[in-house]
Design a protein around this motif. Sequence first.
Motif, PDB file in Angstrom:
ATOM      1  N   VAL A  62     -15.783   5.284   4.280  1.00 46.08           N
ATOM      2  CA  VAL A  62     -15.804   6.661   4.665  1.00 46.08           C
ATOM      3  C   VAL A  62     -15.663   7.807   4.436  1.00 46.08           C
ATOM      4  O   VAL A  62     -16.902   8.069   3.043  1.00 46.08           O
ATOM      5  CB  VAL A  62     -13.842   6.836   3.330  1.00 46.08           C
ATOM      6  CG1 VAL A  62     -13.339   8.208   3.337  1.00 46.08           C
ATOM      7  CG2 VAL A  62     -12.988   5.326   3.553  1.00 46.08           C
TER       8      VAL A  62
ATOM      9  N   SER B  38      -5.286  12.716   4.747  1.00 40.22           N
ATOM     10  CA  SER B  38      -5.516  11.372   5.428  1.00 40.22           C
ATOM     11  C   SER B  38      -6.145  10.899   5.375  1.00 40.22           C
ATOM     12  O   SER B  38      -5.927   9.479   5.480  1.00 40.22           O
ATOM     13  CB  SER B  38      -4.834  11.712   6.632  1.00 40.22           C
ATOM     14  OG  SER B  38      -5.423  12.588   7.508  1.00 40.22           O
ATOM     15  N   ARG B  39      -7.668  11.572   5.269  1.00 37.40           N
ATOM     16  CA  ARG B  39      -8.419  10.810   5.320  1.00 37.40           C
ATOM     17  C   ARG B  39      -8.717   9.993   3.702  1.00 37.40           C
ATOM     18  O   ARG B  39      -9.650   8.888   2.943  1.00 37.40           O
ATOM     19  CB  ARG B  39     -10.096  11.605   5.036  1.00 37.40           C
ATOM     20  CG  ARG B  39     -10.478  11.814   6.264  1.00 37.40           C
ATOM     21  CD  ARG B  39     -10.402  11.309   7.421  1.00 37.40           C
ATOM     22  NE  ARG B  39     -11.868  10.955   7.680  1.00 37.40           N
ATOM     23  CZ  ARG B  39     -11.872   9.418   7.313  1.00 37.40           C
ATOM     24  NH1 ARG B  39     -10.865   8.371   8.110  1.00 37.40           N
ATOM     25  NH2 ARG B  39     -13.240   8.729   7.101  1.00 37.40           N
ATOM     26  N   GLN B  40      -8.286  11.289   2.617  1.00 44.17           N
ATOM     27  CA  GLN B  40      -7.640  10.661   1.303  1.00 44.17           C
ATOM     28  C   GLN B  40      -6.870   9.428   0.927  1.00 44.17           C
ATOM     29  O   GLN B  40      -7.534   7.989   0.595  1.00 44.17           O
ATOM     30  CB  GLN B  40      -7.359  11.419   0.070  1.00 44.17           C
ATOM     31  CG  GLN B  40      -8.388  12.901  -0.017  1.00 44.17           C
ATOM     32  CD  GLN B  40      -8.029  13.739  -0.929  1.00 44.17           C
ATOM     33  OE1 GLN B  40      -6.811  14.264  -0.226  1.00 44.17           O
ATOM     34  NE2 GLN B  40      -8.800  13.952  -1.100  1.00 44.17           N
TER      35      GLN B  40
ATOM     36  N   ARG C 113      -6.308   3.521   0.832  1.00 43.29           N
ATOM     37  CA  ARG C 113      -5.759   1.378   1.648  1.00 43.29           C
ATOM     38  C   ARG C 113      -6.800   1.063   1.599  1.00 43.29           C
ATOM     39  O   ARG C 113      -7.231   0.081   1.952  1.00 43.29           O
ATOM     40  CB  ARG C 113      -5.479   2.301   2.911  1.00 43.29           C
ATOM     41  CG  ARG C 113      -4.323   2.832   2.916  1.00 43.29           C
ATOM     42  CD  ARG C 113      -3.439   2.902   4.537  1.00 43.29           C
ATOM     43  NE  ARG C 113      -2.136   4.100   4.658  1.00 43.29           N
ATOM     44  CZ  ARG C 113      -1.385   3.611   4.218  1.00 43.29           C
ATOM     45  NH1 ARG C 113      -1.173   2.573   3.878  1.00 43.29           N
ATOM     46  NH2 ARG C 113      -0.116   4.543   4.625  1.00 43.29           N
ATOM     47  N   MET C 114      -8.730   1.565   1.881  1.00 42.10           N
ATOM     48  CA  MET C 114      -9.435   0.790   2.246  1.00 42.10           C
ATOM     49  C   MET C 114     -10.168   0.033   0.782  1.00 42.10           C
ATOM     50  O   MET C 114     -10.366  -0.884   0.847  1.00 42.10           O
ATOM     51  CB  MET C 114     -10.727   1.855   2.443  1.00 42.10           C
ATOM     52  CG  MET C 114     -11.203   1.452   4.236  1.00 42.10           C
ATOM     53  SD  MET C 114     -12.317   2.783   4.784  1.00 42.10           S
ATOM     54  CE  MET C 114     -11.896   3.193   6.399  1.00 42.10           C
TER      55      MET C 114
ATOM     56  N   GLU D 133       0.695  -0.982   0.393  1.00 41.40           N
ATOM     57  CA  GLU D 133       0.003   0.123  -0.198  1.00 41.40           C
ATOM     58  C   GLU D 133       0.804   1.273  -0.018  1.00 41.40           C
ATOM     59  O   GLU D 133       0.583   1.895  -0.617  1.00 41.40           O
ATOM     60  CB  GLU D 133      -0.875   0.368   1.571  1.00 41.40           C
ATOM     61  CG  GLU D 133      -2.018  -1.283   1.050  1.00 41.40           C
ATOM     62  CD  GLU D 133      -2.663  -1.583   2.501  1.00 41.40           C
ATOM     63  OE1 GLU D 133      -2.683  -0.003   3.107  1.00 41.40           O
ATOM     64  OE2 GLU D 133      -3.284  -2.231   2.610  1.00 41.40           O
ATOM     65  N   ASP D 134       1.669   1.045   0.692  1.00 40.12           N
ATOM     66  CA  ASP D 134       2.820   2.743   1.050  1.00 40.12           C
ATOM     67  C   ASP D 134       3.192   2.700  -0.621  1.00 40.12           C
ATOM     68  O   ASP D 134       3.987   4.291  -0.502  1.00 40.12           O
ATOM     69  CB  ASP D 134       3.892   2.457   2.268  1.00 40.12           C
ATOM     70  CG  ASP D 134       3.198   2.432   3.271  1.00 40.12           C
ATOM     71  OD1 ASP D 134       1.228   2.651   3.466  1.00 40.12           O
ATOM     72  OD2 ASP D 134       3.495   1.867   4.265  1.00 40.12           O
TER      73      ASP D 134
ATOM     74  N   ASP E 167      -6.642   7.133   3.783  1.00 41.54           N
ATOM     75  CA  ASP E 167      -7.191   6.313   4.232  1.00 41.54           C
ATOM     76  C   ASP E 167      -8.097   5.213   3.409  1.00 41.54           C
ATOM     77  O   ASP E 167      -8.131   3.911   3.495  1.00 41.54           O
ATOM     78  CB  ASP E 167      -8.571   6.403   5.715  1.00 41.54           C
ATOM     79  CG  ASP E 167      -7.195   6.705   6.850  1.00 41.54           C
ATOM     80  OD1 ASP E 167      -6.286   6.559   6.529  1.00 41.54           O
ATOM     81  OD2 ASP E 167      -7.905   7.831   7.495  1.00 41.54           O
ATOM     82  N   ALA E 168      -8.583   6.395   2.551  1.00 37.87           N
ATOM     83  CA  ALA E 168     -10.183   5.804   1.840  1.00 37.87           C
ATOM     84  C   ALA E 168      -9.057   5.217   0.859  1.00 37.87           C
ATOM     85  O   ALA E 168      -9.507   3.501   0.011  1.00 37.87           O
ATOM     86  CB  ALA E 168     -10.910   7.289   1.067  1.00 37.87           C
TER      87      ALA E 168
END
Length: 724
Positions: free
Chosen positions: A481, A332-334, A339-340, A315-316, A336-337
């Motif tokens: 998200v 950060s929320r993007q 990654r999900m 992922e990274d 997270d999205a």
Amino acid sequence: MLTDLNGQIERVTFHSEETGYTIARIKVYGQSDLVTIVGNLLAPSPGEVLHMKGQWISHPKFGEQFKVTQYRTAIPASVYGIRKYLGSGLIKGIGPVMAKRIVSRFGEDTLTVIEKNIERLGEVEGIGKKRMKMIRKAWDDQKEIREVMVFLQSHGVSSGYAAKIFKQYGNNSIPIVTENPYQLAMDIFGIGFITADHIAEKLGFQKNSPVRIKAGVIYVLHRLSDNGHVYYPYEPLITECRKILDVDRDDVVEGISAIESEKHIVIEDLKDSIEGDPENSKAVFLDKFHFCETSISRRLKHLVQGEKSIRRIQEDKALDWVQKQLSITLASRQIDAIRMAIRNKVMVITGGPGTGKTTIINAVLKIFSQLQVKILLAAPTGRAAKRMSEATGHESRTIHRLLEYSMTRGGFQKDEDSPLDCDLLVVDEASMIDTILMHHLLKAIPVHSTFILVGDVNQLPSVGAGNVLNDIIASEKVAVVRLNEIFRQAQKSRIIVNAHSINNGIVPYTGKPSQNDDFYFIEQEEPQKVLETILQLVTSRIPDRFGFHAVDDIQVLSPMHRGVIGAGNLNQELQKALNSEDKGVVSGNRNFRVKDKVMQIRNNYDKEVFNGDIGRIHSVSIEQQEVVICFDGRNRVYDFSDLDEIVLAYAISIHKSQGSEYPAVVIPVLTQHYMLLQRNLIYTAVTRGEKLVVLVGTRKALAISVKNNKTQHRYTRLKYRLEK
């Protein structure tokens, strides 16, 4: 005392398809001046001969008129009358010019030639075998339709529905209507239970007839589904049915029991569910909604639990790579999205405008494209699909086209037996997807695929029954998200800032706007003044100031249909102001002209035109009885009898604007709309504007709508089924 009057229709001044009410001018034998007649007539056509009974009345404004109580028609005998009759558009394939040619050739024998020796029409210039065939069919249909019309009129049916009934049942029209008039309400668009009930009463059906009660219960459940309910509690349903049917409770209970045994409805016990209510312990579903809701729950669970076809990645590394590829820094929320999306089989991305949903989709598509997996994109409406294509650079289709709906082969061609060929499916504007459409979509998604739903749950729910996106999120069985941060670039737009204020219950700033603003509030209290202001804005002020096209770029969105500033009246006034074309056709109480902006109001799979699609009238042919409408570059042909599927669209309801965006929107907001003023309604309206939003009305009305967060409850069990 009734008086006899005979004459020939010269012109029809007014005719309502709904009621048959007609005002016409007729030529009476032996009189030089035309006579005005009023009354309920069946599809009156210039040239028709009428033998009438009625009485003379004096109208305070229009003078002497003959009020028709009874009448019969006769085929015209004079050359003039025949030409008028044939040229009226009554017979498909013959217009005024062709009528003149035919009558010039055959004179008083014209109708006899058409009836008994139609091949002779080939002697007239412009009539070949194809047109002759069309005229023959239209002539035969017209005779049969007349018989059906006479029967239906004698049983309280307006002439406007006769053609539709005949089109549906043909020569079986009279037997079907006689045996079960309530069948009309199930089979024919535009004919509801109330109309069918009037016919049944005339035919002698009793109030407590089992046929009537069963039809009434089904009608009430359909009406409740139109209000968004997937089911309705048992006792309140009985109350609603009794209001409509005016019968005893026991009669309704028996009717519900009979329909359940016939498998038209499903009744579920709610006692053990978290939604259980001691007073409403049973849920009543129309069978199709029960089937679709249980199917959604089952298929969504299978999809979540299924093996993922897309290989695992670091992922990274993927996140670093995609940010370089797109030349962006993700929030950060993007992150997270994304990654999900990499980890999960099913996920929801929800947020308002300017919160970065499109950036997330683009990043996900970039990563998955690099993995060389099969990707599909879709949205509920044509406009939303087009916007998605423009924003991502990937082809996007409507869900109906994605699932390959076919009239000839019957239904959606993509399903569990012939699934979509994809590893990733992304669907935008997911808040618009209703229960039935989500069922069909999930049927076609391969169990190995990743499914991403993108939408804004704060908008109005779907027009169709259900609250699918909200229920999926509330179940907490799917990764979600929520995006609520407005990005810096989006903060420059007052449309976006004010939309978020509205969503948070804060009344937006309505003071003096800055020089290059995109959000305006014009204060007006009187509905007539609001109407005048909207007309000025659309016709001149917005086009002159911002360069937007008055018809193509500006959309008026009204909270309601009726009243001075309801969509109905706004359309009539805007049509007068924006379209000077004379050529057109009157359908019921609507006047359609060439170049008019119109909207489809029901799904027509045959034409591949769907509820909410907006087009422009390209041409009108009285001779062919057809209207050609252009939707996004695609011409579609409408028979005159299909025009109840179309309404003017200079102004539309806010509900109908879902899934669409317009360069500029104008929204009336007055306290007269009190019952409809809700936060999600005004939020949806404001977020439809891409570059300009103008509200016209009162600050009080705006404040009422922003503070009112009580959305209408919809009865669904999807959340419970997913949790269970």
